[in-house]
Design a protein around this motif. Structure first.
Motif, PDB file in Angstrom:
ATOM      1  N   HIS A  67    -103.453  42.917 -61.591  1.00 11.87           N
ATOM      2  CA  HIS A  67    -102.083  43.132 -61.097  1.00 11.87           C
ATOM      3  C   HIS A  67    -101.868  42.593 -59.675  1.00 11.87           C
ATOM      4  O   HIS A  67    -102.737  41.922 -59.129  1.00 11.87           O
ATOM      5  N   GLU A 102    -102.048  50.841 -58.812  1.00  6.21           N
ATOM      6  CA  GLU A 102    -103.278  50.310 -59.403  1.00  6.21           C
ATOM      7  C   GLU A 102    -103.740  49.028 -58.706  1.00  6.21           C
ATOM      8  O   GLU A 102    -104.941  48.820 -58.515  1.00  6.21           O
ATOM      9  N   HIS A 156    -109.764  46.852 -63.413  1.00  5.22           N
ATOM     10  CA  HIS A 156    -108.507  47.580 -63.627  1.00  5.22           C
ATOM     11  C   HIS A 156    -108.719  49.090 -63.553  1.00  5.22           C
ATOM     12  O   HIS A 156    -109.841  49.573 -63.654  1.00  5.22           O
ATOM     13  N   GLY A 157    -107.584  49.809 -63.413  1.00  6.09           N
ATOM     14  CA  GLY A 157    -107.558  51.262 -63.584  1.00  6.09           C
ATOM     15  C   GLY A 157    -106.708  51.538 -64.821  1.00  6.09           C
ATOM     16  O   GLY A 157    -105.740  50.822 -65.082  1.00  6.09           O
TER      17      GLY A 157
END
Ligand SMILES: [Zn+2]
Length: 265
Positions: A67, A102, A156-157
């Motif tokens: 992201h 995130e 990532h989360g």
């Protein structure tokens, strides 16, 4: 003249043999030899380490912190030639307790991973090192392809509507995926090693999951593993993931897994 030289040599050699037979000289000889032996051994070890380091320096790891500051809803094809499209890059989730976006968590952890991999002797490139960028998932994959990365690690989360769900998940390109079958084996082998390291350090890992719907996998020509570090929708896990020591420990597991992958490659 010749005879003189030969007899001189015989005398010198007899002298050496005689001196060699006496204890102090023998001890001196022995200690010199063992010193030379030790020097050889330590320089051999140094050579091995040097070789190992040189080998790693020839491996390039691409880290992709998932992201960015603002998502981009414009679409892009999910794979080369695919009629199906997805948003270029989604905005990601937000920590239920920390309120941390995130993309911030992902870059925090990725920077730690980079540091550990570099200290192990790997070359590392990152798809982004700040938040205010606009690089789509397709572009991130193509970047790693163009760099000829030997492995891509995407960080990532996770998020869920159910706040009770927790644990890390490791995603790999699908074995039977139209675009991904060629990179499955290497990606899976690296994922297995990362999972082992995480299991051994007591992290909750839900498993390794094959995905054929991720743009970032479908465009990749090089092995790639995506680590969902845990659920930002779980209060406890969200708090833990923001702890620098927790991040460091998890990134160490990933780096150790990557290192073992190349050792056994
Ligand atoms: Zn994400």
């Amino acid at each position: 003249m010749k005879i003189y030289k030969i007899s001189l040599m015989v005398i010198i050699m007899a002298g050496i043999l005689f001196i060699g037979a006496s204890h102090p000289a023998q001890n001196f000889y022995k200690s010199t030899v063992s010193m030379i032996g030790a020097t050889n051994k330590s320089s051999e070890l140094k050579d091995e380490n040097e070789k190992d380091k040189n080998k790693k320096e020839s491996y390039l790891i691409c880290i992709d912190p998932g992201h960015q500051l603002r998502g981009d809803g414009n679409s892009e094809p999910i794979g080369p030639g695919s009629p199906y499209t997805k948003a270029r890059v989604s905005s990601g989730t937000v920590g239920i307790s920390t309120k941390k976006p995130e993309y911030v968590l992902n870059l925090e952890a990725s920077s730690k991973l980079k540091h550990i991999l570099v200290s192990k002797g790997f070359k590392v490139v990152m798809t982004r090192e700040n938040h205010d960028v606009n690089i789509s998932n397709l572009e991130r994959a193509v970047f790693a392809n163009n760099q000829k990365a030997n492995m891509v690690i995407r960080i990532h989360g996770d998020g869920s509507d159910d706040s009770s769900i927790s644990g890390a998940s490791i995603l790999v390109p699908a074995k039977s995926g139209k675009f991904t079958s060629g990179i499955f084996d290497d990606s899976k082998r690296c994922a297995d090693l990362i999972k082992n390291k995480m299991d051994n350090k007591g992290f909750e890992v839900n498993g390794i999951f094959e995905r054929d719907d991720l743009t970032g996998f479908n465009w990749s020509k090089v092995p790639v593993v995506l680590v969902e570090m845990g659920f930002m929708s779980n209060y406890n896990e969200d708090e833990m993931m923001s702890n620098p020591e927790y991040q460091e420990k998890m990134m160490q597991c990933i780096a150790d897994g990557v290192e073992e992958y190349f050792k056994t490659n």
